[in-house]
Design an enzyme around this catalytic site. Structure first.
Site, mmCIF file in Angstrom:
data_model
loop_
_atom_site.group_PDB
_atom_site.id
_atom_site.type_symbol
_atom_site.label_atom_id
_atom_site.label_comp_id
_atom_site.label_asym_id
_atom_site.label_seq_id
_atom_site.Cartn_x
_atom_site.Cartn_y
_atom_site.Cartn_z
ATOM 1 C CB CYS A 150 -0.912 0.013 1.227
ATOM 2 S SG CYS A 150 -1.882 1.525 1.391
ATOM 3 C CD GLU A 197 -2.451 -10.040 2.084
ATOM 4 O OE1 GLU A 197 -2.265 -10.095 3.309
ATOM 5 O OE2 GLU A 197 -1.580 -9.626 1.275
ATOM 6 N NE ARG A 240 -0.266 -12.014 8.456
ATOM 7 C CZ ARG A 240 0.910 -11.524 8.832
ATOM 8 N NH1 ARG A 240 1.263 -11.596 10.106
ATOM 9 N NH2 ARG A 240 1.738 -10.984 7.960
ATOM 10 N NE ARG A 242 -1.805 -8.571 6.459
ATOM 11 C CZ ARG A 242 -1.395 -8.246 7.671
ATOM 12 N NH1 ARG A 242 -2.270 -7.835 8.581
ATOM 13 N NH2 ARG A 242 -0.120 -8.345 8.007
#
Length: 397
Positions: A150, A197, A240, A242
Site C-alpha cells: 500500500c 490482499e 492477523r 487482512r
C-alpha cells in the site's frame, strides 16, 4: 528420471548467482513447456541458456529435457485454472491456489532473498520488479493474484497521461503506485477474476480516499467487486486481520457470479501446538534485551499507552507477526520456566502462518523472520481460493 536439482548441477547453476530474469524465463519455460504459454518464455529462455549457461558447461543442452521437479511444491500438470502471482513474496498465495487446483503461469517478486525461498520450494524463479515488466509479456490467465504494498496515491499530470496514451480516469489516479501495475495488467489481460490482499488499514487509509480510488479503478476496468476483512485466527494461532478484495469480470460472468467469502470456523488454534521442542538457547532473550523491553513497556504504560512486548498465552493466540520480528521478537514472546522468554524459531513462524513443515527455509534467520512476517496466512487464503475456484467452476462454463 533426471531431477530439477540434477539439471541445475549439470548446467552449473548456482542459485545465488542466477536470481535474474534470464533464469526466471528458463524456469518459467520449464514449468510451462506443454501448457500453451511456453511462447511467452521460450525466446528469452533460449537466449539466456545459450549466452549465460552453455558457455560454462562442456556439452550442449536442449532447451528442455524431461525431468522431475524435486521440490516440495512442484507445478501442477492437471489443473482447473491458470493464475499469475504478483508481489509473490515467498509464495504463500501461490501455495494456497495450487492446493485448490490452480496452475501458476507467471510470477514476479523484486526481493532476491524471497526469490531464493520461492525457487527452493516451487522450482521457479520469479521475474523481478513488476514496474519494468510489459503487460504484453505476461501469459493469458484466469485469475490474477497480488498481495500488493500500500503506497500513497498521487495523481499523474495530463502530459504524462497523454504520453502513455491512456484515457483520463481512475486508472490514471494510481500512477506512481504499485497498484497501477496491477491495474494495467488487468486492463490488458482481462482475467476472469482476481484476488488482492492487503493490510486491514487500507480501507481507512487517507480517510478512505485510497480504497475509494482502488475500488473505482477496478469497477471502471469492468469488474464486480467483493471485499471483506478476515482474521487468520480462525485457522492459525495468530490475530492477523487482512482485507481481501475479489473481483469478477462482468463481460464474462454477466454479474451473475455466486461468490461468497468463506464462513470462518470457530477458532481452536493454540500457540502451544506450533512450538518446537529442544530449542536452541540462542532464541532466549538476553538479560539486557529482556530488561530493556520491560522498561520500555513500563514507561509507556505509565503514559497510558499500550506499547510493549507481547508475552503470549500458550493456550491462546499471538499478536500479529510483522516483518520487524527479526529485530527483537517483542510482539510474540514465548514464556519459559525459570528463564527469560524467547522468540519464535523460523520454523515456528512458518507454522504460525500455516506453511507445512516441508516448506524449505534456505535463508538466514533474520531474512526468514522478515519473509514470514511479510507473508500471508496460507489456510485463510486457501479458504478464499476455494470459494473463488468454486465460482469459476459454477459460473465460468
Amino acid at each position: 528420471m533426471t531431477t530439477y536439482s540434477e539439471i541445475k548441477e549439470r548446467l552449473n547453476i548456482k542459485i545465488d548467482r542466477h536470481l535474474n530474469d534470464g533464469f526466471a524465463a528458463l524456469t518459467h519455460y520449464w514449468q510451462n513447456h506443454t501448457n500453451g504459454v511456453s511462447q511467452y518464455f521460450k525466446p528469452s529462455a533460449k537466449e539466456y541458456l545459450q549466452k549465460e549457461i552453455l558457455s560454462t558447461v562442456e556439452d550442449s543442452e536442449q532447451l528442455y529435457i524431461p525431468f522431475k521437479f524435486d521440490v516440495p511444491f512442484p507445478p501442477k500438470t492437471d489443473f482447473k485454472f491458470r493464475f499469475i502471482d504478483l508481489f509473490a513474496g515467498i509464495g504463500g498465495i501461490r501455495l494456497a491456489y495450487q492446493n485448490v487446483g490452480g496452475k501458476c503461469v507467471f510470477t514476479s517478486e523484486w526481493n532476491n532473498f524471497a526469490k531464493k525461498t520461492y525457487e527452493a520450494n516451487f522450482g521457479e524463479v520469479p521475474y523481478g520488479d513488476i514496474t519494468g515488466i510489459n503487460e504484453n509479456d505476461i501469459p493469458d490467465h484466469d485469475v490474477l493474484l497480488a498481495g500488493f504494498p500500500c503506497q500513497p496515491f498521487s495523481i499523474a499530470g495530463v502530459s504524462k497521461k497523454n504520453a502513455l496514451g491512456r484515457k483520463h480516469g481512475f486508472l490514471d489516479e494510481t500512477q506512481g503506485t504499485l497498484f497501477f501495475d496491477i491495474a494495467r495488467i488487468i486492463e490488458k489481460k482481462k482475467p476472469k477474476a482476481f484476488m488482492l490482499e492487503n493490510v486491514k488499514n487500507l480501507v481507512s487509509h487517507d480517510k478512505g480516499k485510497t480504497f475509494k480510488v482502488i475500488r473505482n479503478t477496478l469497477t471502471e476496468l469492468g469488474y464486480s467487486i467483493y471485499y471483506q476483512v478476515l482474521d487468520a485466527k480462525h485457522f492459525v494461532p495468530q490475530h492477523r486481520e487482512r482485507i481481501i478484495i475479489v473481483g469478477f469480470r462482468n463481460e464474462f460472468f454477466k454479474k451473475n457470479e455466486s461468490f461468497e467469502f468463506p464462513k470462518l470456523p470457530k477458532s481452536k488454534a493454540k500457540i502451544k501446538n506450533i512450538l518446537e521442542t529442544d530449542i536452541d538457547p540462542k532464541y532466549t532473550l538476553s538479560d539486557k534485551l529482556w530488561n530493556y523491553l520491560q522498561d520500555y513497556a513500563a514507561k509507556h504504560k505509565a503514559k497510558g499507552n499500550g506499547f510493549g512486548f507481547g508475552l503470549t498465552d500458550l493456550e491462546g493466540i499471538s499478536r500479529t507477526m510483522s516483518a520487524r520480528y527479526y529485530k527483537d521478537g517483542a510482539e510474540i514472546l514465548i514464556p519459559q520456566e525459570n528463564s527469560n522468554p524467547r522468540r519464535l524459531t523460523p520454523r515456528e513462524c512458518a507454522r504460525l502462518q500455516g506453511f507445512p513443515d516441508k516448506f524449505i527455509i534456505p535463508v538466514s534467520n533474520n531474512q526468514a523472520y522478515k519473509q514470514f512476517g511479510n507473508s500471508v496466512a496460507v489456510p485463510l487464503i486457501q479458504a478464499v481460493a476455494k470459494q473463488l475456484a468454486k465460482t469459476l467452476e459454477e459460473n465460468g462454463k
